[in-house]
Scaffold this motif. Sequence first.
Motif, PDB file in Angstrom:
ATOM      1  N   GLU A   5     -20.640 -21.786  28.801  1.00  0.00           N
ATOM      2  CA  GLU A   5     -22.064 -22.090  28.815  1.00  0.00           C
ATOM      3  C   GLU A   5     -22.520 -22.580  30.188  1.00  0.00           C
ATOM      4  O   GLU A   5     -23.603 -22.217  30.660  1.00  0.00           O
ATOM      5  N   TYR A  60     -25.412 -20.865  32.373  1.00  0.00           N
ATOM      6  CA  TYR A  60     -26.588 -21.672  32.689  1.00  0.00           C
ATOM      7  C   TYR A  60     -26.781 -21.833  34.197  1.00  0.00           C
ATOM      8  O   TYR A  60     -27.893 -21.743  34.706  1.00  0.00           O
ATOM      9  N   ARG A  89     -30.410 -15.864  31.486  1.00  0.00           N
ATOM     10  CA  ARG A  89     -31.428 -16.666  30.788  1.00  0.00           C
ATOM     11  C   ARG A  89     -32.389 -15.748  30.013  1.00  0.00           C
ATOM     12  O   ARG A  89     -33.521 -16.123  29.730  1.00  0.00           O
ATOM     13  N   LEU A 114     -29.255 -26.030  27.875  1.00  0.00           N
ATOM     14  CA  LEU A 114     -27.805 -26.064  28.073  1.00  0.00           C
ATOM     15  C   LEU A 114     -27.163 -26.527  26.770  1.00  0.00           C
ATOM     16  O   LEU A 114     -27.194 -27.707  26.438  1.00  0.00           O
TER      17      LEU A 114
END
Length: 372
Positions: free
Chosen positions: A249, A253, A290, A301
């Motif tokens: 992640e 991000y 995104r 997040l």
Amino acid sequence: MPLSPMTYPDGHVGWRAHDHATVRAVLADGRFSIRPDLMHNPFGPGSPGDAPPSPPGAFTDHDPPDHTRYRSRLTGQFTVRRMRLLGERLEVITAEHLDVLAAQGSPADLVEHFAVPVPGLMICELLGVPYERRTEFQQDAMLLTGAGGAEAGEAEAMFAAFGRLQEFMLEMVAAKRAEPTDDVLSDLVNSEAGESPLTDDEMAAMGMALLGGGLDTTTNMLSLGTLELLREPARVDAMLADPGAAVEELLRYISWTPATARTALEDVEIDGVIVRAGDTVFVELGSANRDPARYADPDVLDLARGAIGHLAFGHGIHQCIGQHLARIELKIAFPRLFTRFPKLRLAVPEDELPHRPSVVIGGLERMPVAWD
């Protein structure tokens, strides 16, 4: 619209790809070139022909068949056994530099004492840099990538470091041929056979490409990832609970390399849009990561998300060859950092953190942290 028109600094009207599906399509299409000498520069003045062709062996800037010839020599070097051994070394290197950080006393600079040296030493392990020469190697590597601070990014210092590293890599190729050790460069040098053997210059350039791809990116991910984790205490708990999911992640991000570019070698149709031969496409990896059509609440997040299918390592034939090593580094470094320093926090207000002035790979020049 899958592709949007974009005017480049040299006046060229090209394209930008920004959604997940279109970015994947462009990166996977062999009709697009990665060669800098064919490209309109999306970051500053520069038309095709302004940039010189990349040197032989610099596989990250070559198209097939050259790229295939170079990369095929390296693919077999990133074995499960080698990743396991590097993971074991990483545990030791991480612990040693956490000791170094602690010895500085609170506060100390996380970039200087942890985020820079840990990936640097892992590249040394990967390439088999002799211990007695690792300090000079790391210093020049930091100058070359600009990860050594604002002053280190000056053109004269970078060119000088590049020349020294080129010469060093050639010396390494000769040394590995004479006395191989257990590393990627030794295996590359001493497994050469067949109809198209690599020259010393090509192998040295391949080593330089591995250095460039594996050092700056991981350094910045360690600092920027730590910054994100410090913003909310619950994020540290999530990292410690499931480092694998949390790292994926963070990669999605932050998107350590937010963009790349490709140039059409012929007319290409992408979802009804014609990209003409010679047109350059600015490929936005950060925007693709995104994309709300791919990820729910993409600007949040969520360290439990897992972020399957993110494009932080690119896609297609140029997908990062060292991605497995990068994941190992991050999955070990983050948990060890917060286990060793459970009260870690910023030592200055966040808006005082100096960011590197880069449009390609962003990061922090310094990150003062405290823990007592």
